[in-house]
Design a protein around this motif. Structure first.
Motif, PDB file in Angstrom:
ATOM      1  N   ALA A 107       0.792  -1.231   0.000  1.00 18.25           N
ATOM      2  CA  ALA A 107       0.000   0.000   0.000  1.00 18.25           C
ATOM      3  C   ALA A 107       0.824   1.280   0.000  1.00 18.25           C
ATOM      4  O   ALA A 107       0.260   2.366  -0.196  1.00 18.25           O
ATOM      5  N   GLY A 108       2.124   1.200   0.205  1.00 15.27           N
ATOM      6  CA  GLY A 108       2.926   2.406   0.338  1.00 15.27           C
ATOM      7  C   GLY A 108       3.167   3.122  -0.983  1.00 15.27           C
ATOM      8  O   GLY A 108       3.176   2.499  -2.055  1.00 15.27           O
ATOM      9  N   THR A 109       3.362   4.427  -0.898  1.00 10.61           N
ATOM     10  CA  THR A 109       3.782   5.196  -2.065  1.00 10.61           C
ATOM     11  C   THR A 109       5.262   4.909  -2.322  1.00 10.61           C
ATOM     12  O   THR A 109       5.957   4.329  -1.469  1.00 10.61           O
ATOM     13  N   GLU A 110       5.757   5.318  -3.461  1.00  7.11           N
ATOM     14  CA  GLU A 110       7.175   5.105  -3.753  1.00  7.11           C
ATOM     15  C   GLU A 110       8.047   5.820  -2.727  1.00  7.11           C
ATOM     16  O   GLU A 110       9.087   5.293  -2.306  1.00  7.11           O
ATOM     17  N   GLU A 111       7.622   7.003  -2.311  1.00  8.47           N
ATOM     18  CA  GLU A 111       8.388   7.750  -1.304  1.00  8.47           C
ATOM     19  C   GLU A 111       8.391   7.000   0.036  1.00  8.47           C
ATOM     20  O   GLU A 111       9.425   6.923   0.719  1.00  8.47           O
ATOM     21  N   GLN A 112       7.235   6.455   0.433  1.00  7.13           N
ATOM     22  CA  GLN A 112       7.153   5.703   1.689  1.00  7.13           C
ATOM     23  C   GLN A 112       8.000   4.441   1.637  1.00  7.13           C
ATOM     24  O   GLN A 112       8.646   4.068   2.619  1.00  7.13           O
ATOM     25  N   LYS A 113       8.017   3.801   0.493  1.00  4.98           N
ATOM     26  CA  LYS A 113       8.819   2.582   0.364  1.00  4.98           C
ATOM     27  C   LYS A 113      10.299   2.877   0.488  1.00  4.98           C
ATOM     28  O   LYS A 113      11.049   2.092   1.099  1.00  4.98           O
ATOM     29  N   GLU A 114      10.732   3.992  -0.076  1.00  6.92           N
ATOM     30  CA  GLU A 114      12.149   4.339   0.031  1.00  6.92           C
ATOM     31  C   GLU A 114      12.513   4.780   1.442  1.00  6.92           C
ATOM     32  O   GLU A 114      13.588   4.447   1.951  1.00  6.92           O
ATOM     33  N   GLU A 115      11.608   5.527   2.086  1.00  7.74           N
ATOM     34  CA  GLU A 115      11.911   6.051   3.420  1.00  7.74           C
ATOM     35  C   GLU A 115      11.773   4.998   4.507  1.00  7.74           C
ATOM     36  O   GLU A 115      12.551   4.989   5.478  1.00  7.74           O
ATOM     37  N   TYR A 116      10.786   4.108   4.355  1.00  7.56           N
ATOM     38  CA  TYR A 116      10.485   3.155   5.428  1.00  7.56           C
ATOM     39  C   TYR A 116      10.756   1.696   5.049  1.00  7.56           C
ATOM     40  O   TYR A 116      11.371   0.957   5.831  1.00  7.56           O
ATOM     41  N   LEU A 117      10.284   1.255   3.881  1.00  7.23           N
ATOM     42  CA  LEU A 117      10.359  -0.170   3.558  1.00  7.23           C
ATOM     43  C   LEU A 117      11.785  -0.649   3.329  1.00  7.23           C
ATOM     44  O   LEU A 117      12.209  -1.655   3.919  1.00  7.23           O
ATOM     45  N   ARG A 118      12.525   0.052   2.465  1.00 14.51           N
ATOM     46  CA  ARG A 118      13.865  -0.429   2.127  1.00 14.51           C
ATOM     47  C   ARG A 118      14.753  -0.560   3.371  1.00 14.51           C
ATOM     48  O   ARG A 118      15.355  -1.623   3.596  1.00 14.51           O
ATOM     49  N   PRO A 119      14.849   0.470   4.226  1.00 13.41           N
ATOM     50  CA  PRO A 119      15.676   0.301   5.438  1.00 13.41           C
ATOM     51  C   PRO A 119      15.081  -0.686   6.438  1.00 13.41           C
ATOM     52  O   PRO A 119      15.820  -1.303   7.209  1.00 13.41           O
ATOM     53  N   LEU A 125      15.962  -0.091  10.221  1.00 15.20           N
ATOM     54  CA  LEU A 125      14.854   0.455  10.996  1.00 15.20           C
ATOM     55  C   LEU A 125      14.049  -0.698  11.589  1.00 15.20           C
ATOM     56  O   LEU A 125      14.058  -1.817  11.064  1.00 15.20           O
ATOM     57  N   GLN A 126      13.344  -0.392  12.683  1.00 20.47           N
ATOM     58  CA  GLN A 126      12.410  -1.345  13.292  1.00 20.47           C
ATOM     59  C   GLN A 126      11.025  -0.705  13.309  1.00 20.47           C
ATOM     60  O   GLN A 126      10.892   0.524  13.383  1.00 20.47           O
ATOM     61  N   LEU A 194       1.528   6.268   9.244  1.00 24.19           N
ATOM     62  CA  LEU A 194       2.916   6.035   9.640  1.00 24.19           C
ATOM     63  C   LEU A 194       3.361   7.131  10.607  1.00 24.19           C
ATOM     64  O   LEU A 194       3.275   8.320  10.282  1.00 24.19           O
ATOM     65  N   VAL A 195       3.820   6.713  11.783  1.00 25.29           N
ATOM     66  CA  VAL A 195       4.202   7.671  12.826  1.00 25.29           C
ATOM     67  C   VAL A 195       5.604   7.353  13.327  1.00 25.29           C
ATOM     68  O   VAL A 195       5.815   6.339  14.010  1.00 25.29           O
ATOM     69  N   PRO A 196       6.599   8.185  13.023  1.00 29.44           N
ATOM     70  CA  PRO A 196       7.936   8.008  13.619  1.00 29.44           C
ATOM     71  C   PRO A 196       7.843   8.140  15.135  1.00 29.44           C
ATOM     72  O   PRO A 196       7.141   9.009  15.658  1.00 29.44           O
ATOM     73  N   THR A 197       8.541   7.288  15.846  1.00 35.58           N
ATOM     74  CA  THR A 197       8.412   7.286  17.310  1.00 35.58           C
ATOM     75  C   THR A 197       9.090   8.479  17.972  1.00 35.58           C
ATOM     76  O   THR A 197       8.858   8.738  19.154  1.00 35.58           O
ATOM     77  N   ASP A 198       9.924   9.210  17.230  1.00 32.47           N
ATOM     78  CA  ASP A 198      10.530  10.406  17.827  1.00 32.47           C
ATOM     79  C   ASP A 198       9.670  11.647  17.615  1.00 32.47           C
ATOM     80  O   ASP A 198      10.093  12.768  17.930  1.00 32.47           O
ATOM     81  N   THR A 199       8.439  11.457  17.102  1.00 26.04           N
ATOM     82  CA  THR A 199       7.527  12.585  16.919  1.00 26.04           C
ATOM     83  C   THR A 199       7.055  13.087  18.283  1.00 26.04           C
ATOM     84  O   THR A 199       6.755  12.297  19.182  1.00 26.04           O
TER      85      THR A 199
END
Length: 413
Positions: A107-119, A125-126, A194-199
């Motif tokens: 379901a992710g956008t290309e930007e989300q996949k690069e920022e979240y999925l790949r790492p 990332l966890q 999607l919520v980064p935990t350091d927010t």
């Protein structure tokens, strides 16, 4: 047993089995014997070994660093890694990470996949899936969800309280289920964000103490309690379309339930094999315990039910390729959860003092498997779905030969 898995599935599962026997299980036995936990650095070294053998992240496409296996082809490998306390983690196929990867890829956008999925795939990332809430919130009845994400300009403002967010304590980001349309039914007004935990406003309160919470890997996993107090994230953090959160969650959970089934069936098989080896060697009352008829009959039942569970899961996986297979998945999950609990209990009983001791992995398995009847849908929830489907299929013509009840027949003389 021959399950007619594809040639690819058998080939990969064979290599995973070799990896378990050569790398993972020897280190597990050492950790149980010495109490020396597997460090995070050692875990990362094991990931590199898995990558060298083309075993890392089998559930993710090659584009993002995985092996790109079809879903049905993954299942035998998941059964192999389930034989170890850290087998799934060793090849980056552990829950909830594998389910979150699947959701992001789906379901992710290309930007989300690069920022979240790949790492995420690479272990840089966890993540955690943040859906379950404390009492009065969403649990077995997810439409009771209380966490909200209200749009304010180009941001979502999230407020709520979650717990049992697996791996949430050390997560870098969360997939948060929240209501985005308060006027709609929750099934039609909930989104995943999607919520980064350091927010600012994200408070990871604690890891919830739980049954089976002590593993052999020195990494803070567990299940986190998390509070959200006016947490602001940009609208581009929406995963998929707004208000389709339950649809995405269902797609995530369907496959996730089956991979859980295979991991736990692998765990049960290893426990059963350990107990059978013990019964053949241990003598009492003038003969090996393996010659005692009562134990032989119970082992036979366990073998039969494990075979049935594996067969059900494979059937559901084939159906899942063509449809949502909601009932097939529910049957497989409920049946396998109960069978693996029964098998694990039998293994502990057969092993006696060695079963409740922790020199062997069986006591750890026993603690871990009990949760399977609750997580990913409690038994009662799945039985409710199966029963509802069963009564939908009733045909009135089947009642043709049933006599109509006559109240006069029931009069007391």
């Amino acid at each position: 047993m021959e399950y007619h898995d594809s040639a690819k599935a058998k080939e990969v599962a064979g290599r995973v089995e070799d990896f378990m026997e050569e790398v993972v299980l020897p280190r597990e036995r050492e950790a149980l014997r010495t109490g020396e936990l597997i460090s995070e650095d050692e875990l990362h070294e094991t990931w590199e070994l898995a990558k060298e053998r083309d075993l890392f992240a089998p559930q993710v496409s090659e584009e993002y660093g995985g092996q790109g296996l079809e879903f049905s082809d993954m299942l035998p490998s998941f059964e192999q890694v389930g034989r170890s306390l850290w087998g799934a983690l060793a090849i980056r196929a552990n829950a909830p990470q594998e389910g979150n990867m699947h959701t992001l890829e789906m379901a992710g956008t290309e930007e989300q996949k690069e920022e979240y999925l790949r790492p995420l795939v690479q272990g840089e990332l966890q993540s955690a899936f943040s859906m379950t809430e404390p009492t009065r919130g969403g649990g077995s009845d997810p439409k009771m969800l209380r966490t909200t994400a209200i749009k304010d300009g180009d941001e979502y403002v999230i407020n709520g309280h979650k717990w049992w967010s697996s791996d949430g304590y050390n997560a870098d980001f969360l997939l948060v289920m929240a209501r985005t349309d308060l006027d709609a039914h929750p099934y039609e007004g909930t989104s995943i964000i999607l919520v980064p935990t350091d927010t600012e406003g994200v408070d990871i309160v604690r890891n919830v103490p739980h049954l089976g919470g002590h593993g052999i890997v020195d990494v803070s996993l567990g299940h986190a309690e998390i509070k959200f107090d006016n947490v602001r994230v940009p609208e581009e953090n929406l995963l998929g379309e707004e208000n389709e959160g339950f649809r995405l969650a269902q797609l995530r959970l369907g496959g996730g339930r089956l991979t859980h089934c295979m991991r736990y069936s692998g765990m049960a098989e290893r426990a059963l094999n350990i107990s059978k080896a013990y019964l053949q060697k241990r003598e009492a009352f003038d003969e090996p315990l393996a010659e005692k008829q009562a134990l032989r009959h119970r082992i036979a039942t366990a073998e039969t039910e494990l075979h049935a569970a594996r067969t059900m899961v494979r059937h559901a996986a084939r159906e899942l390729d063509e449809s949502d297979a909601r009932i097939e998945v529910a049957m497989s999950k409920m049946f396998t959860a109960n069978v693996t609990n029964e098998v694990m209990d039998l293994a502990v009983q057969c092993l006696g003092g060695n079963g409740i001791g922790k020199d062997l992995p069986v006591a750890h398995f026993y603690e871990a498997v009990r949760a399977f009847r609750i997580v990913d849908g409690a038994d009662e929830v799945h039985r409710r779905s199966i029963a509802r489907h069963a009564f939908e299929d009733v045909d009135d013509s089947d009642m043709e030969n049933v006599l109509e009840f006559d109240p006069d027949l029931d009069k007391t003389v």
